[in-house]
Design a protein around this motif. Structure first.
Motif, PDB file in Angstrom:
ATOM      1  N   ASP A 117      -2.097   6.029  19.650  1.00  0.00           N
ATOM      2  CA  ASP A 117      -3.023   4.511  20.174  1.00  0.00           C
ATOM      3  C   ASP A 117      -4.517   4.381  19.873  1.00  0.00           C
ATOM      4  OD1 ASP A 117      -2.587   1.846  21.135  1.00  0.00           O
ATOM      5  OD2 ASP A 117      -2.602   2.407  23.232  1.00  0.00           O
ATOM      6  N   GLU A 118      -4.945   5.252  18.620  1.00  0.00           N
ATOM      7  CA  GLU A 118      -6.467   5.193  18.145  1.00  0.00           C
ATOM      8  C   GLU A 118      -6.206   4.070  16.567  1.00  0.00           C
ATOM      9  OE1 GLU A 118      -6.997   9.186  18.452  1.00  0.00           O
ATOM     10  OE2 GLU A 118      -7.012   9.381  19.899  1.00  0.00           O
ATOM     11  N   SER A 119      -7.323   3.155  17.051  1.00  0.00           N
ATOM     12  CA  SER A 119      -7.263   2.903  15.887  1.00  0.00           C
ATOM     13  C   SER A 119      -8.715   3.160  15.575  1.00  0.00           C
ATOM     14  CB  SER A 119      -7.602   1.531  16.125  1.00  0.00           C
ATOM     15  OG  SER A 119      -6.346   0.303  17.052  1.00  0.00           O
ATOM     16  N   GLY A 120      -8.760   3.180  13.893  1.00  0.00           N
ATOM     17  CA  GLY A 120     -10.316   3.095  13.217  1.00  0.00           C
ATOM     18  C   GLY A 120     -10.153   3.622  11.688  1.00  0.00           C
ATOM     19  N   THR A 121     -11.419   4.069  11.177  1.00  0.00           N
ATOM     20  CA  THR A 121     -11.178   4.391   9.876  1.00  0.00           C
ATOM     21  C   THR A 121     -10.272   5.833   9.629  1.00  0.00           C
ATOM     22  OG1 THR A 121     -12.246   2.805   9.629  1.00  0.00           O
ATOM     23  CG2 THR A 121     -12.331   4.084   8.081  1.00  0.00           C
ATOM     24  N   VAL A 122     -10.329   5.886   8.464  1.00  0.00           N
ATOM     25  CA  VAL A 122      -9.593   7.067   8.681  1.00  0.00           C
ATOM     26  C   VAL A 122      -9.737   7.493   6.794  1.00  0.00           C
ATOM     27  CG1 VAL A 122      -8.734   8.158  10.567  1.00  0.00           C
ATOM     28  CG2 VAL A 122      -7.240   7.237   8.573  1.00  0.00           C
ATOM     29  N   GLU A 123      -9.353   8.571   6.434  1.00  0.00           N
ATOM     30  CA  GLU A 123      -9.540   9.149   4.455  1.00  0.00           C
ATOM     31  C   GLU A 123      -8.119  10.094   4.793  1.00  0.00           C
ATOM     32  OE1 GLU A 123     -11.742  10.406   0.627  1.00  0.00           O
ATOM     33  OE2 GLU A 123     -12.758   9.124   3.144  1.00  0.00           O
ATOM     34  N   LEU A 124      -7.381   9.514   4.348  1.00  0.00           N
ATOM     35  CA  LEU A 124      -6.510  10.180   3.957  1.00  0.00           C
ATOM     36  C   LEU A 124      -5.789  10.295   3.019  1.00  0.00           C
ATOM     37  CD1 LEU A 124      -3.904   8.769   7.572  1.00  0.00           C
ATOM     38  CD2 LEU A 124      -5.058  10.214   6.772  1.00  0.00           C
ATOM     39  N   GLY A 125      -5.213  11.064   1.895  1.00  0.00           N
ATOM     40  CA  GLY A 125      -4.668  10.767   0.759  1.00  0.00           C
ATOM     41  C   GLY A 125      -5.857  10.698  -0.493  1.00  0.00           C
ATOM     42  N   GLY A 126      -7.247  11.212  -0.573  1.00  0.00           N
ATOM     43  CA  GLY A 126      -7.793  10.580  -0.866  1.00  0.00           C
ATOM     44  C   GLY A 126      -8.528   8.967  -0.609  1.00  0.00           C
ATOM     45  N   LYS A 127      -7.826   8.378   0.283  1.00  0.00           N
ATOM     46  CA  LYS A 127      -8.167   7.029   0.219  1.00  0.00           C
ATOM     47  C   LYS A 127      -9.106   6.542   2.039  1.00  0.00           C
ATOM     48  CE  LYS A 127      -3.487   6.136  -2.069  1.00  0.00           C
ATOM     49  NZ  LYS A 127      -2.781   5.184  -2.332  1.00  0.00           N
ATOM     50  N   LEU A 153       1.072  -1.419  -0.409  1.00  0.00           N
ATOM     51  CA  LEU A 153      -0.021  -0.082  -0.122  1.00  0.00           C
ATOM     52  C   LEU A 153       0.872   1.156   0.190  1.00  0.00           C
ATOM     53  CD1 LEU A 153      -2.632   1.708   0.075  1.00  0.00           C
ATOM     54  CD2 LEU A 153      -2.467   1.485   2.819  1.00  0.00           C
ATOM     55  N   ALA A 154       0.573   2.352  -0.965  1.00  0.00           N
ATOM     56  CA  ALA A 154       1.297   3.325  -1.898  1.00  0.00           C
ATOM     57  C   ALA A 154       0.666   4.219  -0.581  1.00  0.00           C
ATOM     58  CB  ALA A 154       1.434   3.656  -2.643  1.00  0.00           C
ATOM     59  N   LEU A 155       1.895   4.684   0.026  1.00  0.00           N
ATOM     60  CA  LEU A 155       1.454   6.264   1.427  1.00  0.00           C
ATOM     61  C   LEU A 155       1.739   7.682   1.056  1.00  0.00           C
ATOM     62  CD1 LEU A 155       0.157   4.166   4.277  1.00  0.00           C
ATOM     63  CD2 LEU A 155      -1.052   5.045   2.902  1.00  0.00           C
ATOM     64  N   ASP A 156       1.493   8.778   0.625  1.00  0.00           N
ATOM     65  CA  ASP A 156       2.276   9.986   0.758  1.00  0.00           C
ATOM     66  C   ASP A 156       2.946   9.946   1.691  1.00  0.00           C
ATOM     67  OD1 ASP A 156       0.530  11.244   1.958  1.00  0.00           O
ATOM     68  OD2 ASP A 156      -0.413  12.138   0.064  1.00  0.00           O
ATOM     69  N   SER A 157       3.813  10.744   1.946  1.00  0.00           N
ATOM     70  CA  SER A 157       4.870  11.723   3.503  1.00  0.00           C
ATOM     71  C   SER A 157       3.117  12.495   4.363  1.00  0.00           C
ATOM     72  CB  SER A 157       5.708  12.677   3.271  1.00  0.00           C
ATOM     73  OG  SER A 157       5.505  14.044   2.172  1.00  0.00           O
ATOM     74  N   ASP A 158       2.990  13.044   4.228  1.00  0.00           N
ATOM     75  CA  ASP A 158       1.112  13.493   4.292  1.00  0.00           C
ATOM     76  C   ASP A 158       0.760  11.925   5.543  1.00  0.00           C
ATOM     77  OD1 ASP A 158       2.981  15.558   4.365  1.00  0.00           O
ATOM     78  OD2 ASP A 158       0.783  16.045   2.726  1.00  0.00           O
ATOM     79  N   ALA A 159       0.356  10.862   4.614  1.00  0.00           N
ATOM     80  CA  ALA A 159      -0.728  10.545   5.329  1.00  0.00           C
ATOM     81  C   ALA A 159       0.403   9.721   6.201  1.00  0.00           C
ATOM     82  CB  ALA A 159      -0.795   9.333   3.877  1.00  0.00           C
ATOM     83  N   LEU A 160       1.977   9.292   5.517  1.00  0.00           N
ATOM     84  CA  LEU A 160       2.012   8.487   6.892  1.00  0.00           C
ATOM     85  C   LEU A 160       2.644   9.504   8.131  1.00  0.00           C
ATOM     86  CD1 LEU A 160       5.144   6.746   4.617  1.00  0.00           C
ATOM     87  CD2 LEU A 160       3.595   5.848   5.857  1.00  0.00           C
ATOM     88  N   GLY A 161       2.455  10.541   8.077  1.00  0.00           N
ATOM     89  CA  GLY A 161       2.862  11.114   9.692  1.00  0.00           C
ATOM     90  C   GLY A 161       1.778  10.898  10.181  1.00  0.00           C
ATOM     91  N   ARG A 162       0.504  11.098   9.479  1.00  0.00           N
ATOM     92  CA  ARG A 162      -0.487  11.275  10.118  1.00  0.00           C
ATOM     93  C   ARG A 162      -1.380   9.842  11.298  1.00  0.00           C
ATOM     94  NH1 ARG A 162      -3.828  12.188  13.766  1.00  0.00           N
ATOM     95  NH2 ARG A 162      -5.831  12.043  13.667  1.00  0.00           N
TER      96      ARG A 162
END
Length: 231
Positions: free
Chosen positions: A59-69, A42-51
């Motif tokens: 320590d917060e699992s869950g669903t997020v929207e990052l980089g259009g994914k 899974l490719a993640l850009d630097s901003d997504a990786l930082g988040r």
């Protein structure tokens, strides 16, 4: 690749490594994100990786929207740890309280009369000098260290060892840090006297104040318990 990710994740769990399993919900592509590394397809850009790494630290699992994914993040962190130096009355209350809060608790005290199973049932006890014991414990960002002996022969070496590590919290029962030879920068990292100022008097009340302050620092509040404003 999924099998390789699963095998690696199982090894990470056994080794108590901090990692996030990131799954893209649309494609099913996955990656393991570590504080300093990424593994997977899974490719993640630097901003997504930082988040993602911020979420790992929080320590917060869950669903997020990052980089259009749309991503599902499953955080796999080792247990929080509390290292208490001094098998004293405060520690007798603090240890079980911290365990209930999810901490793996270790008490270090070379004084055999204090560090006994009768006084600390179900708590890991180490009867060595604190700095020697802590040098082998791999202190990290999920570790808090509290010194309670009020004896500089035990507390000061433990504090010096904690200051060399990337622990998230250091607390000392005493407040004479500069007099003990700690620099201004070091004194700033050490919460002393330890605990929130709630007027605590008894050992149990002091234990409450300590765990409250540790929690405040862990969750991003100020040391006095008030939520810090975002920059």
């Amino acid at each position: 690749m999924k099998r390789a990710i699963l095998d690696r994740l199982l090894k990470d769990r056994a080794a108590k490594h901090a990692v996030v399993l990131v799954t893209e919900l649309q494609s099913g592509a996955q990656a393991l994100v570590y504080p300093q590394e990424v593994f997977g397809d899974l490719a993640l850009d630097s901003d997504a990786l930082g988040r993602v790494r911020q979420i790992l630290e929080a320590d917060e699992s869950g669903t997020v929207e990052l980089g259009g994914k749309r991503l599902f993040l499953q955080v796999q962190n080792p247990p929080l740890r509390l290292v208490i130096v001094g098998a004293v009355h405060i520690a007798q209350t603090l240890a079980p309280m911290a365990a209930l809060a999810g901490y793996s608790v270790t008490i270090i005290d070379p004084r055999r009369a204090f560090a006994t199973d009768a006084r600390f049932p179900d708590v890991k006890l180490i009867g060595e000098w604190p700095d020697e014991a802590m040098a082998t414990m791999k202190l990290d960002r999920r570790t808090a260290v509290v010194t309670l002996t009020h004896d500089p022969k035990l507390d000061d070496p433990a504090l010096q060892t904690a200051l060399k590590a990337d622990v998230f919290y250091i607390g000392a029962l005493g407040s004479r840090l500069k007099a003990a030879g700690f620099s201004d920068a070091e004194s700033t990292r050490i919460h002393g006297p330890v605990g929130l100022d709630i007027g605590a008097l008894s050992p149990a009340e002091i234990a409450v104040s300590i765990l409250a302050q540790v929690t405040a620092v862990l969750r991003g509040a100020a040391a006095d318990g008030r939520r810090e404003k975002a920059a």
